[in-house]
Design an enzyme around this catalytic site. Structure first.
Site, PDB file in Angstrom:
ATOM      1  N   LYS A   1       0.836  -1.211   0.000  1.00  0.00           N
ATOM      2  CA  LYS A   1       0.000   0.000   0.000  1.00  0.00           C
ATOM      3  C   LYS A   1       0.868   1.258   0.000  1.00  0.00           C
ATOM      4  O   LYS A   1       2.072   1.193   0.310  1.00  0.00           O
ATOM      5  CB  LYS A   1      -0.923  -0.008   1.221  1.00  0.00           C
TER       6      LYS A   1
ATOM      7  N   MET B   1      11.187  24.275  -2.154  1.00  0.00           N
ATOM      8  CA  MET B   1      10.290  23.350  -2.852  1.00  0.00           C
ATOM      9  C   MET B   1      11.071  22.240  -3.569  1.00  0.00           C
ATOM     10  O   MET B   1      10.739  21.067  -3.443  1.00  0.00           O
ATOM     11  CB  MET B   1       9.467  24.139  -3.857  1.00  0.00           C
TER      12      MET B   1
ATOM     13  N   ARG C   1     -10.155   0.231  15.633  1.00  0.00           N
ATOM     14  CA  ARG C   1      -9.991   1.143  14.499  1.00  0.00           C
ATOM     15  C   ARG C   1     -10.916   0.688  13.383  1.00  0.00           C
ATOM     16  O   ARG C   1     -11.667   1.454  12.825  1.00  0.00           O
ATOM     17  CB  ARG C   1      -8.522   1.128  14.037  1.00  0.00           C
TER      18      ARG C   1
ATOM     19  N   TYR D   1      15.822  30.851   1.259  1.00  0.00           N
ATOM     20  CA  TYR D   1      14.673  31.606   1.766  1.00  0.00           C
ATOM     21  C   TYR D   1      14.943  32.082   3.189  1.00  0.00           C
ATOM     22  O   TYR D   1      15.403  31.316   4.022  1.00  0.00           O
ATOM     23  CB  TYR D   1      13.420  30.732   1.776  1.00  0.00           C
TER      24      TYR D   1
HETATM   25  C1  LIG Z   1      -0.355  -1.552   6.892  1.00  0.00           C
HETATM   26  C2  LIG Z   1      -0.918  -2.807   7.405  1.00  0.00           C
HETATM   27  C3  LIG Z   1      -0.075  -3.914   7.689  1.00  0.00           C
HETATM   28  C4  LIG Z   1       1.427  -3.847   7.624  1.00  0.00           C
HETATM   29  O1  LIG Z   1       1.954  -3.271   8.788  1.00  0.00           O
HETATM   30  P1  LIG Z   1       3.526  -3.177   9.031  1.00  0.00           P
HETATM   31  O2  LIG Z   1       3.643  -2.670  10.406  1.00  0.00           O
HETATM   32  O3  LIG Z   1       4.072  -2.217   8.017  1.00  0.00           O
HETATM   33  O4  LIG Z   1       4.078  -4.543   8.820  1.00  0.00           O
HETATM   34  C5  LIG Z   1      -0.694  -5.098   8.075  1.00  0.00           C
HETATM   35  N1  LIG Z   1      -2.035  -5.194   8.191  1.00  0.00           N
HETATM   36  C6  LIG Z   1      -2.862  -4.159   7.931  1.00  0.00           C
HETATM   37  C7  LIG Z   1      -4.317  -4.341   8.089  1.00  0.00           C
HETATM   38  C8  LIG Z   1      -2.331  -2.927   7.549  1.00  0.00           C
HETATM   39  O5  LIG Z   1      -3.165  -1.895   7.328  1.00  0.00           O
END
Ligand SMILES: *Cc1c(COP(=O)(O)O)cnc(C)c1O
Length: 334
Positions: free
Chosen positions: A33, A289, A116, A243
């Site tokens: 992700k 930037m 969560r 800057y």
């Molecule tokens: C991001 C995520 C992970 C990975 O977590 P790490 O600490 O980077 O290994 C695992 N499970 C879920 C549901 C996540 O959102």
């Protein structure tokens, strides 16, 4: 433009350490992700697949589409649920179940204490009933730990809750379910692993955010960040640069401008002490930037080779430093 070097050997070293913990490469789901935590989604997916990883995790369907041909399964954490051969979708709420397309592959997230996402333990039977009624293809049950990286016993308490979930799912006669709860911190911490999959992100990229007492696995950072020289000039003592003229030369100095800035996701940095590059050179004055300035004449500099070290300076964690890096920064595999 600034560029990122991806160290394939380090990535494979880290994956191997995780495989030693899980007992098999096949039990690793690589979390890709957020542009693979800034490392490049498609690139890291290809490298992971070449290593033998069969499962991936992303946030959105469009990310999964880009890497579809490389994996047997791709778990999508938060998007509308459709029927697909490769993609499976996270069910976070009971209403996700009723909105899902019939026949879709789904993985039910149960809240065992993080509060969560995920359904409540009390809702489990109702969820399983609805999944059957909606004719969804339940392939996984998952949970997430809230403090796997802390020394407390909370992790074990959440694990107990998850054991109850497993039992109830089996009693409801669901077959071929993969159970998974571990992220990086949990798998690094655990001595015994008996689930079907780990969802591993940050550890694969080379970072261990655990308290030092757990530090038995050595990981190496995969990403290093480099910048190229744009121009050089000699500053006289008393002249100020950038800057706000935030830096004043205290002697005659040869300074160069390099092509990295907050436009690339590098932190603008409002701390008192200057950030030190990998070659121990301070970034002078304000980050702008697209540029930083250093006392150097080198054509190329390594700004960072360990995001955990950088994160200490910026008072954050390695996740944030690498994930912030712009997807448009070119990447080379070394
Ligand atoms: C991001 C995520 C992970 C990975 O977590 P790490 O600490 O980077 O290994 C695992 N499970 C879920 C549901 C996540 O959102």
């Amino acid at each position: 433009m600034a560029f990122i070097k991806i160290n394939k050997q380090n990535f494979y070293h880290n994956l191997k350490q995780i495989a030693l913990k899980t007992g098999s490469v096949e039990k690793i789901a690589i979390v890709l992700k957020d542009n693979a935590y800034g490392h490049g989604l498609e690139l890291m997916a290809r490298l992971a697949s070449e290593f033998g990883i069969k499962h991936a995790v992303v946030r959105k369907t469009f990310e999964a589409e880009l890497i579809k041909s490389l994996f047997e399964t791709i778990l999508i954490l938060g998007d509308s649920i459709i029927k697909d051969e490769v993609f499976s979708f996270t069910l976070n709420t009971l209403s996700d179940i009723t909105k899902a397309e019939k026949g879709a592959k789904v993985e039910l997230k149960v809240d065992t204490g993080m509060h969560r996402n995920g359904i409540d333990l009390d809702e489990l039977d109702e969820a399983l009933r609805l999944i059957k009624k909606q004719k969804l293809d339940l392939i996984g049950i998952m949970t997430h730990y809230r403090s796997a990286d802390e020394l407390s016993s909370e992790l074990f308490w959440q694990q107990k809750q998850f054991e109850i979930v497993k039992q109830r799912v089996q009693e409801a006669r669901f077959k071929n379910i993969r159970f998974h709860s571990h992220n990086s911190a949990a798998i690094l911490r655990m001595k015994h692993f008996d689930e079907d999959l780990v969802r591993v992100g940050i550890a694969a990229y080379g970072y261990n955010e655990l308290a030092e007492s757990f530090d038995d696995v050595v990981l190496y950072p995969v990403l290093s960040l480099h910048a190229k020289k744009i121009s050089s000039r000699v500053l006289k003592s008393g002249e100020r640069i950038g800057y706000g003229g935030a830096f004043t030369a205290d002697k005659e100095m040869l300074l160069s401008t390099y092509d990295l800035g907050y436009g690339d996701g590098w932190c603008r940095d409002t701390t008192q002490d200057p950030y030190m590059t990998s070659e121990d050179l301070p970034l002078l004055g304000r980050v702008s930037m697209d540029f930083v300035m250093l006392e150097s004449a080198k054509e190329e500099i390594c700004v960072m080779h360990d995001a955990q070290v950088a994160s200490k300076h910026f008072k954050t964690i390695a996740y944030e430093v690498t994930t912030a890096l712009s997807p448009s920064i070119p990447k080379v595999v070394v």
